[in-house]
Design an enzyme around this catalytic site. Structure first.
Site, short mmCIF file in Angstrom:
data_model
loop_
_atom_site.label_atom_id
_atom_site.label_comp_id
_atom_site.label_asym_id
_atom_site.label_seq_id
_atom_site.Cartn_x
_atom_site.Cartn_y
_atom_site.Cartn_z
N GLY A 234 -0.89 8.49 3.42
CA GLY A 234 -1.65 8.72 2.36
C GLY A 234 -1.73 10.46 2.05
N SER A 235 -3.12 9.99 1.19
CA SER A 235 -2.61 11.21 -0.14
C SER A 235 -2.40 12.44 0.50
CB SER A 235 -3.56 11.12 -0.71
OG SER A 235 -5.10 11.73 0.02
N THR A 236 -1.81 13.99 0.25
CA THR A 236 -1.93 15.38 0.95
C THR A 236 -2.86 15.46 1.04
OG1 THR A 236 0.18 15.07 -0.57
CG2 THR A 236 -0.72 17.29 0.36
N GLY B 297 -4.16 13.73 4.30
CA GLY B 297 -3.52 14.87 5.71
C GLY B 297 -3.16 15.87 6.00
N CYS C 66 4.58 5.46 -3.04
CA CYS C 66 5.06 6.78 -3.36
C CYS C 66 5.50 7.51 -3.31
CB CYS C 66 4.40 7.37 -1.75
SG CYS C 66 6.04 5.99 -1.00
N GLU D 286 -0.66 14.27 -8.81
CA GLU D 286 -0.15 13.01 -8.56
C GLU D 286 -0.78 11.81 -9.19
OE1 GLU D 286 -0.89 11.01 -4.52
OE2 GLU D 286 1.27 9.74 -4.65
P1 NAD Z 1 -6.34 8.11 1.33
O1 NAD Z 1 -5.01 9.71 1.55
O2 NAD Z 1 -7.49 8.05 0.35
O3 NAD Z 1 -6.37 7.42 2.40
C1 NAD Z 1 -5.89 6.59 3.46
C2 NAD Z 1 -5.90 6.52 4.44
O4 NAD Z 1 -6.14 7.23 5.58
C3 NAD Z 1 -6.82 4.74 4.81
O5 NAD Z 1 -6.95 4.49 5.45
C4 NAD Z 1 -8.07 6.08 4.34
O6 NAD Z 1 -10.06 5.32 5.07
C5 NAD Z 1 -7.92 7.09 5.66
N1 NAD Z 1 -8.85 8.62 5.19
C6 NAD Z 1 -8.85 9.15 5.02
N2 NAD Z 1 -9.89 10.10 4.63
C7 NAD Z 1 -9.59 10.29 6.24
C8 NAD Z 1 -9.97 11.12 7.28
N3 NAD Z 1 -10.67 12.92 7.18
N4 NAD Z 1 -9.54 11.07 8.88
C9 NAD Z 1 -8.74 10.19 8.76
N5 NAD Z 1 -8.38 9.08 8.14
C10 NAD Z 1 -8.92 9.17 6.51
O7 NAD Z 1 -4.69 7.61 0.68
P2 NAD Z 1 -5.07 5.98 -0.30
O8 NAD Z 1 -6.18 5.98 -1.91
O9 NAD Z 1 -5.26 4.68 0.78
O10 NAD Z 1 -3.26 6.16 -0.92
C11 NAD Z 1 -3.03 6.95 -1.46
C12 NAD Z 1 -1.60 7.79 -1.35
O11 NAD Z 1 -0.80 7.81 0.30
C13 NAD Z 1 -0.74 8.26 -1.81
O12 NAD Z 1 -1.05 9.77 -2.39
C14 NAD Z 1 0.31 8.10 -2.35
O13 NAD Z 1 1.37 8.40 -2.56
C15 NAD Z 1 0.52 7.78 0.06
N6 NAD Z 1 2.14 7.26 0.27
C16 NAD Z 1 2.35 7.55 0.28
C17 NAD Z 1 3.15 7.02 1.36
C18 NAD Z 1 4.84 8.09 2.13
O14 NAD Z 1 5.40 7.46 2.62
N7 NAD Z 1 4.76 8.80 1.27
C19 NAD Z 1 3.31 6.16 1.27
C20 NAD Z 1 2.38 5.44 0.17
C21 NAD Z 1 1.02 6.10 0.36
#
Ligand code: NAD
Length: 492
Positions: free
Chosen positions: A237-239, A242, A295, A394
């Site tokens: 997910g997003s940085t 993370g 990503c 991003e």
């Molecule tokens: P996001 O970080 O908003 O959400 C990702 C997941 O995390 C979702 O399931 C969300 O419900 C969960 N989440 C959110 N807050 C949380 C918390 N506090 N505790 C636990 N879980 C939580 O990201 P998004 O908008 O769904 O996806 C887009 C992002 O993902 C972009 O930044 C993209 O670059 C990244 N991404 C990275 C890769 C990679 O392999 N590096 C692959 C795909 C997407």
């Protein structure tokens, strides 16, 4: 055979999938919309801590009753092979669900995403009996060896952009290594992953080994991260999220995290990149695929001055040939943005980038599609300074910044990003140049004459710096779900 379908006729899974079956639990209702037309697709509820408790209990009970971790690895592999076969048998349905619920186009979801998900499961099934340790050098009358053992329960949290495949990169190696899995879908694209859990149950995977929950990140996601019985967290997910997960994992009892995060990846085109129209096709496709919701997207094009005009003319021409449309129409070539909120975020960032001094070569606006989906026009920006928000943030949309350079050292310096280090590519016919860039660029993945992962599974994917750490796929991808034990035997 036509791949196009009527989305109103496809069955949508309901509930969480816990203990091998669908379970409906009370919780806040979350509306899920089809990104192509913003029609509701079947609501989910936020499972929260109660659903996580139920899934953990199911996982513990299944690990005990099935002996999954201690089972002959060939037997584990057999069950996972059946799981892969079941996914293939239901590929049409899974591909349709994926196309309805996400930005993925049906021209690729059945033969691509669904079949590839099966292949990921098969790839890791083949690893079941290949997780070896080593015997280390010791003095006489002693034996020291290492072995890899599972964590018990692995927690996994995924984003919305490739819902099935990104999930498979986690649940398949976790299961193959002998773990049970408690996984959270993205609240925007839950259904295809739920259907995968159903396939696992139909294939005879003991119920409770693979649990899929729905819910918000700050409730259900956080409950997974902080649960004491969950031994490892694998997150994509997003940085920003993370960082929150890493902090929560540290503060709720130490546990390892694997973080696959965001990127702002460079793509260098040198003075001799090869046949120019083929290069332009690659560059154009690279930033428009999945409407830029990738990503590893090469969102920064760094092109040598002598070829810049020709390349950009050709890329611009290709941006005018796209066909936006519903994801369930096989003739659509350009995907919608996943949600109105994400559309507004992309547009606000583009407008702010322009306010901060950038120029728009094309795009920067809504693209009128044939229905109510949110389509953002392929956008190319120039003059994006390093302190401009368009360089630091991003976009996660079909937006690419362009810079030109004179010599290679300048290009390499421009390729480095202060925050991100996910991926990079160089397009050149000169092997020396390719190797110099591959060595110098600060990124976890580098490609030469392409940008983006192949269906090849041996390539371990993961970022550096603010793009995360740890690997998905490849041998490293399964080793992440094991912990190493060192055993010392004194037989004097
Ligand atoms: P996001 O970080 O908003 O959400 C990702 C997941 O995390 C979702 O399931 C969300 O419900 C969960 N989440 C959110 N807050 C949380 C918390 N506090 N505790 C636990 N879980 C939580 O990201 P998004 O908008 O769904 O996806 C887009 C992002 O993902 C972009 O930044 C993209 O670059 C990244 N991404 C990275 C890769 C990679 O392999 N590096 C692959 C795909 C997407």
């Amino acid at each position: 055979m036509s791949l196009s379908f009527n989305p109103d006729t496809v069955a949508v899974p309901r509930g969480h999938h816990i203990g091998g079956k669908f379970v409906e639990l009370p919780g806040e209702e979350i509306t899920v919309l089809r990104p192509s037309d913003e029609k509701p697709m079947g609501p989910i509820t936020d499972g929260g801590a109660a659903a996580v408790e139920m899934a953990v209990a199911a996982a513990q009970s299944a690990l005990k009753s099935s002996g999954w971790a201690a089972m002959n690895p060939r037997e584990r592999a057999k069950i996972l092979f059946r799981f892969a076969e079941r996914i293939e048998a239901r590929a049409e349905y899974l591909g349709q669900l994926e196309a309805m619920g996400s930005s993925r186009l049906v021209s690729g979801t059945i033969t691509g995403d669904a079949v590839r998900t099966a292949s990921v499961v098969r790839y890791f099934a083949e690893y079941c009996d290949k997780l070896e340790g080593i015997v280390t050098a010791t003095k006489g009358d002693t034996l020291s060896y290492t072995r890899r053992q599972p964590y018990g329960i692995a927690g996994a949290i995924v984003p919305w952009n490739f819902p099935m495949i990104t999930a498979a990169w986690k649940f398949a190696p976790a299961l193959a290594a002998g773990n049970a899995v408690v996984m959270k879908t993205s609240e925007l694209t839950p259904h295809s992953l739920l259907a995968l859990a159903e396939c696992a149950a139909e294939a005879g995977l003991p119920g409770g080994l693979f649990n899929v929950l729905n819910g918000w990140g700050h409730t259900t996601g956080a409950a997974i991260v902080s649960h004491p019985a969950i031994g490892i967290i694998s997150f994509t997910g997003s940085t920003r999220t993370g960082a929150a997960i890493m902090s929560l994992a540290a503060n709720s009892g130490i546990k390892p995290v694997v973080l696959e995060l965001g990127g702002k990846s460079p793509q260098i085109v040198t003075r001799d990149p090869g046949e120019m129209d083929a290069v332009a096709t690659r560059v154009a496709n690279n930033f428009m695929v999945n409407a830029g919701q990738v990503c590893t997207l090469p969102s920064r094009l760094i092109v040598q001055k002598s070829v810049a005009d020709e390349l950009l003319d050709r890329v611009l021409a290709k941006t005018r040939t796209i066909r936006p449309g519903p994801t369930w129409d096989e003739t659509t070539t350009f995907a919608p943005v996943i949600s109105a909120r994400q559309f507004d975020r992309i547009d606000a960032l583009v407008q702010e980038t322009v306010k901060q001094g950038a120029s728009v070569l094309t795009g920067g606006t809504r693209l009128e599609g044939p229905n109510a989906g949110n389509f953002y026009a392929p956008t190319i920006l120039t003059d994006v300074a390093h302190d401009n928000i368009g360089f630091t943030e991003e976009f996660f949309g079909p937006v690419m910044n362009v810079t030109t350079y004179d010599d290679l050292e300048e290009a390499i310096a421009e390729a480095q990003h202060p925050v991100y280090g996910l991926s990079a590519s160089v397009h050149t016919q000169d092997l020396k140049v390719a190797m110099k860039v591959a060595d110098a660029v600060e990124a976890g993945m580098v490609w030469v004459n392409q940008h983006g992962r192949d269906p090849e599974f041996t390539y371990a994917a993961g970022g550096w710096k603010g793009s995360g750490f740890g690997k998905d796929m490849g041998r490293a991808g399964i080793e992440e779900f094991t912990r190493q034990k060192a055993v010392w035997i004194n037989y004097l």
